[in-house]
Write a protein that holds these residues in place. Structure first.
Motif, PDB file in Angstrom:
ATOM      1  N   ILE A   1       0.857  -1.180   0.000  1.00 23.18           N
ATOM      2  CA  ILE A   1       0.000   0.000   0.000  1.00 23.18           C
ATOM      3  C   ILE A   1       0.903   1.243   0.000  1.00 23.18           C
ATOM      4  O   ILE A   1       1.867   1.319   0.755  1.00 23.18           O
ATOM      5  CB  ILE A   1      -0.918  -0.003   1.240  1.00 23.18           C
ATOM      6  CG1 ILE A   1      -1.848  -1.227   1.186  1.00 23.18           C
ATOM      7  CG2 ILE A   1      -1.722   1.282   1.336  1.00 23.18           C
ATOM      8  CD1 ILE A   1      -2.675  -1.408   2.456  1.00 23.18           C
ATOM      9  N   ASP A   2       0.606   2.179  -0.876  1.00 22.12           N
ATOM     10  CA  ASP A   2       1.343   3.442  -1.021  1.00 22.12           C
ATOM     11  C   ASP A   2       2.684   3.289  -1.725  1.00 22.12           C
ATOM     12  O   ASP A   2       3.427   4.271  -1.863  1.00 22.12           O
ATOM     13  CB  ASP A   2       1.575   4.147   0.333  1.00 22.12           C
ATOM     14  CG  ASP A   2       0.273   4.551   1.003  1.00 22.12           C
ATOM     15  OD1 ASP A   2      -0.698   4.820   0.268  1.00 22.12           O
ATOM     16  OD2 ASP A   2       0.221   4.581   2.244  1.00 22.12           O
TER      17      ASP A   2
ATOM     18  N   GLU B   1       6.455  11.927   7.977  1.00 24.79           N
ATOM     19  CA  GLU B   1       5.693  10.708   7.722  1.00 24.79           C
ATOM     20  C   GLU B   1       6.593   9.497   7.930  1.00 24.79           C
ATOM     21  O   GLU B   1       7.792   9.538   7.601  1.00 24.79           O
ATOM     22  CB  GLU B   1       5.157  10.716   6.283  1.00 24.79           C
ATOM     23  CG  GLU B   1       4.219  11.867   5.977  1.00 24.79           C
ATOM     24  CD  GLU B   1       3.783  11.872   4.510  1.00 24.79           C
ATOM     25  OE1 GLU B   1       4.174  10.938   3.774  1.00 24.79           O
ATOM     26  OE2 GLU B   1       3.078  12.810   4.115  1.00 24.79           O
TER      27      GLU B   1
ATOM     28  N   PRO C   1       6.261   6.016   6.557  1.00 28.19           N
ATOM     29  CA  PRO C   1       5.537   5.052   5.722  1.00 28.19           C
ATOM     30  C   PRO C   1       5.699   3.622   6.236  1.00 28.19           C
ATOM     31  O   PRO C   1       6.804   3.180   6.567  1.00 28.19           O
ATOM     32  CB  PRO C   1       6.201   5.219   4.353  1.00 28.19           C
ATOM     33  CG  PRO C   1       6.803   6.586   4.382  1.00 28.19           C
ATOM     34  CD  PRO C   1       7.246   6.794   5.784  1.00 28.19           C
TER      35      PRO C   1
ATOM     36  N   LYS D   1       9.244  11.770  -6.629  1.00 27.87           N
ATOM     37  CA  LYS D   1       9.005  10.876  -5.506  1.00 27.87           C
ATOM     38  C   LYS D   1      10.330  10.385  -4.934  1.00 27.87           C
ATOM     39  O   LYS D   1      11.403  10.679  -5.456  1.00 27.87           O
ATOM     40  CB  LYS D   1       8.148   9.701  -5.965  1.00 27.87           C
ATOM     41  CG  LYS D   1       6.802  10.121  -6.542  1.00 27.87           C
ATOM     42  CD  LYS D   1       6.034   8.924  -7.086  1.00 27.87           C
ATOM     43  CE  LYS D   1       4.699   9.367  -7.696  1.00 27.87           C
ATOM     44  NZ  LYS D   1       3.931   8.221  -8.253  1.00 27.87           N
TER      45      LYS D   1
ATOM     46  N   TYR E   1       7.770   5.229  -3.364  1.00 29.15           N
ATOM     47  CA  TYR E   1       6.739   5.719  -2.444  1.00 29.15           C
ATOM     48  C   TYR E   1       5.847   6.699  -3.199  1.00 29.15           C
ATOM     49  O   TYR E   1       6.314   7.726  -3.703  1.00 29.15           O
ATOM     50  CB  TYR E   1       7.409   6.396  -1.254  1.00 29.15           C
ATOM     51  CG  TYR E   1       6.457   6.935  -0.211  1.00 29.15           C
ATOM     52  CD1 TYR E   1       5.466   6.132   0.351  1.00 29.15           C
ATOM     53  CD2 TYR E   1       6.572   8.247   0.239  1.00 29.15           C
ATOM     54  CE1 TYR E   1       4.613   6.633   1.327  1.00 29.15           C
ATOM     55  CE2 TYR E   1       5.735   8.755   1.217  1.00 29.15           C
ATOM     56  CZ  TYR E   1       4.743   7.941   1.753  1.00 29.15           C
ATOM     57  OH  TYR E   1       3.892   8.428   2.721  1.00 29.15           O
ATOM     58  N   ASN E   2       4.552   6.400  -3.267  1.00 29.90           N
ATOM     59  CA  ASN E   2       3.647   7.134  -4.154  1.00 29.90           C
ATOM     60  C   ASN E   2       2.915   8.301  -3.501  1.00 29.90           C
ATOM     61  O   ASN E   2       2.344   9.138  -4.205  1.00 29.90           O
ATOM     62  CB  ASN E   2       2.607   6.164  -4.735  1.00 29.90           C
ATOM     63  CG  ASN E   2       3.229   5.158  -5.674  1.00 29.90           C
ATOM     64  OD1 ASN E   2       4.097   5.497  -6.472  1.00 29.90           O
ATOM     65  ND2 ASN E   2       2.788   3.902  -5.574  1.00 29.90           N
ATOM     66  N   LYS E   3       2.888   8.391  -2.177  1.00 25.33           N
ATOM     67  CA  LYS E   3       2.033   9.389  -1.525  1.00 25.33           C
ATOM     68  C   LYS E   3       2.545  10.809  -1.685  1.00 25.33           C
ATOM     69  O   LYS E   3       1.775  11.763  -1.639  1.00 25.33           O
ATOM     70  CB  LYS E   3       1.897   9.067  -0.030  1.00 25.33           C
ATOM     71  CG  LYS E   3       0.875   7.983   0.267  1.00 25.33           C
ATOM     72  CD  LYS E   3       0.588   7.890   1.753  1.00 25.33           C
ATOM     73  CE  LYS E   3      -0.232   9.082   2.250  1.00 25.33           C
ATOM     74  NZ  LYS E   3      -0.619   8.912   3.673  1.00 25.33           N
ATOM     75  N   ARG E   4       3.848  10.967  -1.853  1.00 29.94           N
ATOM     76  CA  ARG E   4       4.408  12.304  -1.928  1.00 29.94           C
ATOM     77  C   ARG E   4       5.240  12.463  -3.198  1.00 29.94           C
ATOM     78  O   ARG E   4       6.037  11.598  -3.547  1.00 29.94           O
ATOM     79  CB  ARG E   4       5.311  12.583  -0.725  1.00 29.94           C
ATOM     80  CG  ARG E   4       4.571  12.750   0.582  1.00 29.94           C
ATOM     81  CD  ARG E   4       3.859  14.095   0.644  1.00 29.94           C
ATOM     82  NE  ARG E   4       3.168  14.289   1.930  1.00 29.94           N
ATOM     83  CZ  ARG E   4       2.490  15.375   2.225  1.00 29.94           C
ATOM     84  NH1 ARG E   4       2.424  16.371   1.359  1.00 29.94           N
ATOM     85  NH2 ARG E   4       1.887  15.488   3.396  1.00 29.94           N
ATOM     86  N   GLU E   5       5.038  13.605  -3.883  1.00 28.95           N
ATOM     87  CA  GLU E   5       5.822  13.904  -5.074  1.00 28.95           C
ATOM     88  C   GLU E   5       6.349  15.331  -5.044  1.00 28.95           C
ATOM     89  O   GLU E   5       7.393  15.616  -5.640  1.00 28.95           O
ATOM     90  CB  GLU E   5       4.975  13.690  -6.334  1.00 28.95           C
ATOM     91  CG  GLU E   5       5.747  13.849  -7.624  1.00 28.95           C
ATOM     92  CD  GLU E   5       4.945  13.386  -8.827  1.00 28.95           C
ATOM     93  OE1 GLU E   5       5.494  13.405  -9.938  1.00 28.95           O
ATOM     94  OE2 GLU E   5       3.765  12.992  -8.646  1.00 28.95           O
TER      95      GLU E   5
END
Length: 818
Positions: free
Chosen positions: A90-91, A255, A257, A231, A118-122
Motif C-alpha cells: 500500500i502506497d 511521515e 511510511p 518521488k 513511495y507514491n504518496k508524496r511527489e
C-alpha cells in the motif's frame, strides 16, 4: 626507406605525443579562430593493409539485445522462472525484485536495479532517510532515490538521483538517472555495512545534501529542470539488503511510511492474472515443472468464469501485431481434471478486445507440447498474449513460445527480420557474442544445444532468470545467415572434455560423434568457427591479482589443449584484463605467447579524445609484445568498444578510434562497437550505447550506426601515407587496383575547418564525392525522427590542391576515383 619493428613504434610514439600536444592546443585555438589546414596524401606510398574486420559489433543479452530484441520470441518470462512479485505494498509501487516485509523490516534480494517507489508524496519533499543494513559485505550497493519520475522496470528506467551506500561500507555513490546512469561522485566513508547505518538526504531549492549516520558528507547543486521534483524510492543494485525506519518530511510534517501488504495473485512476475470474478486460484508451482524449477498453475472451481494469465512481452511493452500477421506458437500443458478446453489468444492490452483465438483440447495428466497458430485481424502495437480456461479444473502451463512464421523472420530463422536486416545494412563484417553474461556458472555450451524448449534456465548476470532459447549455436546460425564473421566467448570454467566436444560439434564432420549431433539438430555442415575468446574481461572485477591471472593461465592452457586437439586452425583470444603497468601482464604474455593469437582490449569511445588515447595504448601494447618477444605473432583484438552514449559525440569517439586502428595495420584483428542493439526506453543499466534501437514495431539507427555504415561501405584494403595538422584526424586508403582513393576525416571541433587537399600519387583523378555525418554532440535519432541525423552525400568537382570545408562536429568521407 622501410622502417620495421621497434624503430617504427618509437617513431610513431614520438609522432603521436607531438600530435597529441598540438591537438590539445588546437582544441583551444578553434574556439577563437578558423584557419586553413593542410591534408597531404601520397597514394603511391602504401603503409599497411587495413583489417577487413574493422567494422565489427559486440552483442550479448545485455539490455535485452537478444530476448526482446534479435530473438523473435515474443514471450518474456517463457518458462515462468521469475518469482511471484515479492509483495504489493500500500502506497508503494515495486519495479522488479523480491521485496519482503519481515516484522516492519523491508528485505530485498540481490537484483540489478530493483526499486520500490513511495507514491504518496511527489512535491515539497524536504528530506528522506532510512536505515540500511547489508546481509554481507558483498555485492554492489543499495540506498535511496530522490526526485523520482517516470519509473518502470529496468535498472535505469526512471528519472531521479541515486544516493547509495556501497556494500563494503567504504563509499557512498551519487549519480543521476534519466533512463541511463551519469556518475556524479563517490564519497569515501567508513562504516560497518552489516550493521544498521542511517542514510539521509535533505532537499532544498536547487540543492540537496547527503548525510551518513548524521554526518554531512556531500552537497550537490541540482540545476536539472527535469529533476526539480519527484518521488522517493528505495533501491538495490546487486545486493541483499534490509531497510527500516523510512521517514519522509514534506510541508513541515514527518511521515513514517509503513510497508503494508496488499493481497496478490501468485503469478510469475512477467505474467498477469486473468480473473473475471476473483474465483480462480493461482499457484507458482516449484515441484513439477516441465523445464526449469517453476510452472504456473491456474485453478477454476466454478463454471461461468474465466481464469488464466497474460503476457505483454519485454517488461510489458506489448506485442506488435498487424492485420493478417500470422504467428506460430507452442505451450506445454497438463491437467488431471480440466472439463473444457484451453484457449490461447491475442488481445488488446486491457483484454477487452480479442483479435484471434484458438482452442486446445484433450489435455492429459502428463506434460505435452501443444502447437497453435494465431492470425491477427487488426493492427495493434501493444497487444498481449493470453492463455485461459472457462470450465472447472486445474491447469499447469510451462515453456510458452510465440513467434512470427518463418516467412516473416530473418532468412527463415527465429530472429526478428527487421533487426537482422538492419544489422546487415549497417555493413558489419564481424560480430562478437560475449560479455559479462558468460562469466556465470550456468553459462555452458552443452546447455545451449538441442530442443530450445528443453534447454535449462539459469541465473544470468544481466537478467537473473535467463533462459537458453538463444545460445552460442543460435548466434552462429544468425551470423552465418547474415554473412558476418563470428566470434564468441567461452566460460573459462568449461571442462576440457566439454570444450573438445564443442569444437567437434561446431567444426567436426557429420561422421564424428558430436558432428552427428549437430546434424541431428538441423545443421549438417560445420560452422567452421575461426575465433573463440577464452573468457571475458578476466581478472577485472577484483583488481590486479596475481593468483587470478595465474588461474586464468591455467584454464586457458587446459582449454587450448582441448580445442586444438579437435581443430588446430581455431584462433584463440586471451581475455585477461590489460594492465600494461602490472608485472602480471608480462607473466600472462610469456605463458600464452604462441598459444593466444590475440589479446582482447576493451577501450572507451565516448569522449572526443578517446581515439588518440586508444592509439597510444595500441602502440604501447605492440611495443611491449615486441620487447617481450621480438618474434611474437600475438596481436590485438578489440572485442568491445564501450561507452555510455549513442549520439554524435559517440560517433566522433568511434571514428577517431577507427582511424587509430587503421593506422595500426594488421596488428588489430577487429574493432567491435558495443552495443549492437538497444530496446527503446528499456535500458537496464548504464550501457546506454546501442547502435540500432528498436521497439516492438520499429527499428532505426543511431548516429554511430551511420558512421559504421559509411566506413564499411567505403572500405578499401590499403592504407596509404597521409598527414594533416592535428586539428583534423585523417586516414587515407585506396583500392588494390589503384582506381579509388578514400579519405576518412574527423572534425571534433565546434566550428567548420577549411582544409587544403594536397594529393599526390593518384594521377588522372576525375570524380569526387563527399559523405558527411554531422550534428550537435548530443544529437540522436528518435522514433518520431528516425533519420534526423543521417549521412549527406554530394558530388564535388575534383581539382588538384582544392579546398574543402569540414563541418563542425563531423565525420566526412571523401571518395576520389579515376
Amino acid at each position: 626507406m622501410k622502417i620495421k619493428g621497434l624503430d617504427l613504434i618509437l617513431i610513431s610514439a614520438i609522432g603521436f605525443v607531438a600530435s597529441f600536444l598540438l591537438f590539445s592546443v588546437s582544441c583551444t585555438q578553434t574556439q577563437k579562430e578558423t584557419r586553413n589546414v593542410t591534408i597531404m596524401v601520397d597514394a603511391s606510398q602504401v603503409e599497411a593493409k587495413v583489417a577487413p574486420y574493422l567494422y565489427g559489433a559486440c552483442i550479448e543479452d545485455v539490455n535485452h539485445e537478444i530476448y526482446g530484441g534479435l530473438y523473435d520470441q515474443k514471450i518474456f518470462g517463457e518458462s515462468f522462472e521469475e518469482p511471484v512479485p515479492g509483495a504489493n505494498f500500500i502506497d508503494f509501487s515495486s519495479f522488479e525484485g523480491e521485496w519482503v516485509n519481515e516484522n516492519d523490516i523491508l528485505a530485498v534480494r540481490s537484483f540489478p536495479g530493483a526499486k520500490l517507489v513511495y507514491n504518496k508524496r511527489e512535491e515539497n519533499i524536504t528530506s528522506v532517510e532510512t536505515e540500511i543494513k547489508f546481509d554481507e559485505n558483498r555485492g554492489d550497493n543499495a540506498g535511496l532515490l530522490t526526485h523520482v519520475s517516470k519509473p518502470g522496470n529496468g535498472a535505469d528506467n526512471f528519472y531521479g538521483y541515486e544516493i547509495s551506500l556501497r556494500a563494503d561500507g567504504r563509499k557512498v555513490v551519487v549519480g543521476k538517472h534519466k533512463n541511463n546512469f551519469e556518475h556524479i561522485r563517490d564519497i569515501d566513508v567508513e562504516c560497518n555495512p552489516t550493521e544498521w547505518n542511517r542514510l539521509k538526504v535533505t532537499m532544498g531549492e536547487k540543492k540537496f545534501e547527503v548525510f551518513l549516520n548524521d554526518k554531512s558528507i556531500f552537497t550537490y547543486d541540482n540545476n536539472d529542470k527535469d529533476l526539480e521534483k519527484g518521488k522517493i524510492a528505495l533501491r538495490t543494485w546487486n545486493s541483499n539488503v534490509k531497510f527500516r525506519n523510512l521517514r519522509v518530511e514534506a510541508e513541515g510534517k514527518l511521515e513514517n511510511p509503513a510497508f503494508e501488504l496488499m493481497p496478490t495473485d501468485q503469478v510469475s512476475l512477467q505474467w498477469k492474472a486473468i480473473n473475471s470474478d476473483s474465483k480462480a486460484v493461482f499457484t507458482h508451482d516449484g515441484k513439477d515443472a516441465f523445464n526449469g524449477q517453476y510452472s504456473q498453475v491456474v485453478e477454476l472451481t466454478t463454471e461461468g468464469s474465466i481464469a488464466g494469465v497474460s503476457n505483454l512481452s519485454l517488461n510489458g511493452w506489448g506485442i506488435a501485431v498487424r492485420n493478417g500477421q500470422k504467428f506460430e506458437g507452442r505451450i506445454y500443458l497438463k491437467s488431471p481434471d480440466l472439463k473444457g478446453n484451453v484457449t490461447v489468444a491475442l488481445q488488446s492490452a486491457d483484454g477487452k478486445k480479442e483479435y484471434v483465438r484458438q482452442t486446445i483440447s484433450d489435455i492429459t495428466n502428463e506434460w505435452a507440447k501443444y502447437p497453435f497458430e494465431l492470425t491477427s485481424d487488426t493492427d495493434d502495437k501493444n497487444a498481449r498474449f493470453a492463455v485461459y480456461i472457462d470450465q472447472p479444473g486445474k491447469l499447469w502451463m510451462d515453456q510458452v513460445t510465440l513467434m512470427n512464421t518463418p516467412d516473416n523472420q530473418f532468412k527463415g530463422l527465429p530472429y526478428r527480420k527487421d533487426i537482422g536486416e538492419m544489422m546487415v545494412n549497417q555493413g558489419l563484417t564481424f560480430l562478437r557474442y560475449g560479455g559479462t553474461m558468460i562469466n556465470i556458472e550456468g553459462y555452458r555450451f552443452k546447455k545451449m544445444i538441442g530442443d530450445p524448449d528443453k534447454r535449462p534456465p539459469y541465473r544470468g548476470h544481466w537478467y537473473r532468470y535467463s533462459t537458453n532459447g538463444f545460445g552460442i549455436e543460435d548466434f552462429l546460425k544468425f551470423s552465418e545467415a547474415a554473412g558476418f564473421t563470428a566470434s564468441f566467448a567461452l566460460n573459462i570454467e568449461e571442462t576440457p572434455e566439454d570444450a573438445a566436444d564443442m569444437i567437434e560439434y561446431l567444426n567436426g564432420p557429420a561422421t564424428s560423434e558430436w558432428g552427428a549431433k549437430r546434424t541431428a539438430n538441423g545443421h549438417p555442415e560445420p560452422y567452421n568457427i575461426k575465433y573463440i575468446g577464452i573468457g571475458n574481461e578476466e581478472v577485472l572485477f577484483n583488481g590486479d591479482r596475481k593468483d587470478e591471472y595465474e588461474h586464468y593461465i591455467e584454464r586457458f592452457n587446459l582449454l587450448y589443449d582441448a580445442i586444438k586437439s579437435k581443430d588446430a586452425s581455431v584462433s584463440l583470444i586471451n581475455t585477461a584484463w590489460w594492465r600494461p603497468d602490472s608485472p602480471n601482464i608480462e607473466m600472462v604474455f610469456r605463458a600464452l605467447d604462441g598459444k593466444a593469437d590475440y589479446w582482447d582490449y576493451h577501450p572507451w569511445a565516448d569522449q572526443l579524445l578517446n581515439g588518440m588515447e586508444v592509439e597510444r595504448e595500441l602502440i604501447r601494447m605492440k611495443e611491449l609484445f615486441l620487447k617481450w618477444n621480438p618474434n611474437t605473432t600475438m596481436k590485438c583484438a578489440i572485442f568491445e568498444e564501450n561507452g555510455n552514449r549513442h549520439d554524435m559525440q559517440r560517433v566522433l569517439g568511434h571514428v577517431t578510434l577507427q582511424n587509430a586502428v587503421r593506422r595500426m595495420g594488421d596488428f588489430v584483428l577487429t574493432s567491435c562497437a558495443a552495443n549492437a542493439l538497444q530496446p527503446y526506453k528499456q535500458n537496464d543499466n548504464g550501457w546506454d550505447q546501442g547502435q540500432i534501437f528498436f521497439t516492438p514495431s520499429q527499428v532505426w539507427g543511431m548516429p554511430p550506426f551511420y558512421a559504421q555504415q559509411m566506413a564499411s561501405n567505403n572500405h578499401q584494403p590499403l592504407l596509404v601515407q597521409s598527414s594533416a595538422d592535428a586539428i583534423l584526424d585523417v586516414t587515407a586508403t585506396k583500392s588494390e587496383d589503384d582506381s579509388k582513393l578514400v579519405l576518412h576525416i574527423a572534425n571534433i571541433h565546434n566550428k567548420s575547418i577549411p582544409a587544403n587537399l594536397k594529393i599526390s600519387g593518384f594521377e588522372n583523378a576525375k570524380t569526387m564525392k563527399s559523405i558527411t555525418l554531422s550534428g550537435n554532440l548530443n544529437d540522436v535519432n528518435t522514433p518520431e525522427e528516425p533519420e534526423r541525423i543521417i549521412p549527406k552525400e554530394s558530388a564535388i568537382k575534383y581539382k588538384d590542391n582544392m579546398v574543402y570545408e569540414f563541418a563542425p562536429y563531423s565525420y566526412t568521407i571523401l571518395v576520389i576515383e579515376k
